[in-house]
Design an enzyme around this catalytic site. Structure first.
Site, PDB file in Angstrom:
ATOM      1  N   HIS A  44      68.791 -17.946  65.640  1.00 50.32           N
ATOM      2  CA  HIS A  44      68.465 -16.826  66.507  1.00 50.32           C
ATOM      3  C   HIS A  44      69.646 -15.863  66.598  1.00 50.32           C
ATOM      4  O   HIS A  44      70.750 -16.149  66.141  1.00 50.32           O
ATOM      5  CB  HIS A  44      68.070 -17.332  67.889  1.00 50.32           C
ATOM      6  N   GLU A  46      71.585 -14.841  69.026  1.00 51.24           N
ATOM      7  CA  GLU A  46      72.781 -15.254  69.736  1.00 51.24           C
ATOM      8  C   GLU A  46      73.673 -16.132  68.859  1.00 51.24           C
ATOM      9  O   GLU A  46      74.898 -15.981  68.845  1.00 51.24           O
ATOM     10  CB  GLU A  46      72.401 -16.044  71.002  1.00 51.24           C
ATOM     11  N   CYS A  69      66.656 -18.822  74.606  1.00 56.76           N
ATOM     12  CA  CYS A  69      65.765 -19.978  74.715  1.00 56.76           C
ATOM     13  C   CYS A  69      66.560 -21.206  75.156  1.00 56.76           C
ATOM     14  O   CYS A  69      67.772 -21.284  74.978  1.00 56.76           O
ATOM     15  CB  CYS A  69      65.055 -20.233  73.392  1.00 56.76           C
ATOM     16  N   CYS A  78      69.429 -21.820  72.201  1.00 57.96           N
ATOM     17  CA  CYS A  78      70.512 -20.830  72.217  1.00 57.96           C
ATOM     18  C   CYS A  78      71.415 -21.012  73.426  1.00 57.96           C
ATOM     19  O   CYS A  78      72.604 -20.693  73.374  1.00 57.96           O
ATOM     20  CB  CYS A  78      69.926 -19.414  72.200  1.00 57.96           C
ATOM     21  N   ALA A 148      43.903   9.232  58.901  1.00 60.73           N
ATOM     22  CA  ALA A 148      44.231  10.612  58.553  1.00 60.73           C
ATOM     23  C   ALA A 148      42.924  11.394  58.519  1.00 60.73           C
ATOM     24  O   ALA A 148      42.002  11.032  57.776  1.00 60.73           O
ATOM     25  CB  ALA A 148      44.932  10.677  57.200  1.00 60.73           C
ATOM     26  N   LEU A 198      47.563  -1.326  48.957  1.00 63.47           N
ATOM     27  CA  LEU A 198      47.995  -1.806  50.281  1.00 63.47           C
ATOM     28  C   LEU A 198      49.338  -2.526  50.200  1.00 63.47           C
ATOM     29  O   LEU A 198      49.560  -3.542  50.859  1.00 63.47           O
ATOM     30  CB  LEU A 198      46.931  -2.709  50.916  1.00 63.47           C
ATOM     31  N   GLU A 255      43.677   0.217  58.556  1.00 63.92           N
ATOM     32  CA  GLU A 255      43.680   1.435  57.752  1.00 63.92           C
ATOM     33  C   GLU A 255      42.286   1.852  57.275  1.00 63.92           C
ATOM     34  O   GLU A 255      42.158   2.578  56.302  1.00 63.92           O
ATOM     35  CB  GLU A 255      44.618   1.272  56.559  1.00 63.92           C
ATOM     36  N   ARG A 259      33.628   2.669  59.458  1.00 60.36           N
ATOM     37  CA  ARG A 259      32.912   1.642  60.222  1.00 60.36           C
ATOM     38  C   ARG A 259      33.887   0.706  60.921  1.00 60.36           C
ATOM     39  O   ARG A 259      33.681   0.317  62.079  1.00 60.36           O
ATOM     40  CB  ARG A 259      31.990   0.850  59.298  1.00 60.36           C
TER      41      ARG A 259
END
Length: 352
Positions: A44, A46, A69, A78, A148, A198, A255, A259
């Site tokens: 993490h 930290e 945590c 952490c 768009a 994509l 995207e 429908r």
């Protein structure tokens, strides 16, 4: 704390099913080490900052954007790393809404004699992890609709005809969004009509999100030949979103097509609308950008309007949604969404 937030952004799009977190070690007002959470399963923020600080962390201040945590997951707590390093004070921004963390991290540090101050730049820290807060408290990913359209609200000149509507600069921005969100979702009709890739292009060190198609994917679709994973999904949208959540997907970029947009809008299953409006008019016979919406949707809030190339970009939110953050005090989902700590969901467990 603003520097810690900037550090957290380095992990954006890489940490799911965990939040983005940044941390700084500071001595006498000078930053001596920085760290961020890079990927689930890795240390993490930290811990990364403390390792870079070494012995200089003793007696120093630590700024972290999310509450540390206090339990063992795929990585150690952490709080124990902070105590072992001998830090003097810990400042954090957001409380962690995960029941296994919420408040426990701060209490553990105080019991060890470390001064703790919470709520530092809390609004900004909450906004940084708004998608993850929804995910961890509801079991549903954060949903962003991206479209768009022309000035008269059209998606294409007519059914079956496709052409670029937004500017090249706007399209480059969409690639950045794909890089920052966990999944991109389209309908099978869009795959058949546009045969999109994509993927993420033109972004330094970019990574491809999970590609999700609602419906059957054509065998020769381009997305099946691209790097990364493509997933075909069937069923009600809410059920699809919950299944994605169980895979550790915290955010989804929708995207199209028309429908699909209509279904998300009509079902209230969205959190942000990012709408590019191009200076074009296609006329009444063109394809509307929403389909299947019965009646009006009026409870919308415009958060910002900016110019992107020749287009206008509108950022909208549903008024009824409000901000999702730890202050909302939502209860964790019964099926147990993945936690920052690396806890495993009871359904479709995710390792961290």
């Amino acid at each position: 704390m603003r520097l810690a937030l900037a550090e957290a952004e380095k992990g954006r799009g890489r940490t799911h099913p965990n939040p983005v977190v940044g941390a700084l070690v500071v001595r006498r007002g000078r930053v001596i080490a920085r760290g961020h959470h890079e990927r689930a399963g890795l240390p993490h923020a930290e811990v990364n900052a403390l390792r870079r600080a070494g012995e200089r962390a003793r007696g120093a201040d630590v700024y972290v954007s999310l509450e540390p945590c206090n339990h063992q997951g795929r990585t150690p707590p952490c709080t124990e790393a902070l105590i072992a390093a001998g830090v003097g004070r810990v400042f954090f921004g957001s409380r962690d809404p995960n029941p296994r963390v919420d408040g426990h991290g701060a209490r553990r540090l105080r019991r060890a004699g470390i001064e703790v101050r919470s709520g530092v730049l809390q609004a900004a820290c909450d906004a940084s992890n708004e998608p993850w807060f929804k995910f961890i408290t509801t079991g549903i990913p954060w949903v962003v609709l991206k479209a768009a359209v022309t000035l008269d609200g059209k998606l294409a000149p007519r059914s079956g005809v496709r052409q670029w509507i937004s500017s090249e600069r706007s399209r480059r921005l969409v690639h950045r969004w794909r890089n920052e969100l966990d999944a991109v979702l389209v309908g099978a009709g869009t795959v058949r009509a546009d045969d999109p890739s994509l993927t993420v292009r033109g972004v330094a060190n970019g990574r491809n999100p999970l590609r999700v198609v609602l419906g059957k994917v054509p065998r020769r679709a381009r997305i099946l030949r691209q790097p990364g994973e493509t997933l075909a999904e069937e069923g009600p949208l809410r059920a699809v979103l919950r299944r994605l959540s169980r895979r550790g997907i915290t955010s989804v970029l929708v995207e199209g097509g028309a429908r699909v947009y209509g279904q998300f809008l009509a079902g209230g299953l969205w959190d942000e609308l990012r709408l590019f409006v191009a200076p074009k008019v296609f006329g009444p016979r063109a394809l509307s950008w929403v389909d299947g919406v019965r009646g009006s949707i009026e409870d919308l809030e415009v958060r910002s309007v900016e110019r992107v190339g020749v287009d206008a970009l509108l950022m909208l939110r549903p008024l009824s949604g409000g901000r999702r953050g730890p202050g909302a005090r939502r209860r964790a989902p019964r099926n147990g969404a993945p936690a920052r700590s690396g806890t495993r969901a009871r359904v479709a467990p995710i390792a961290r």
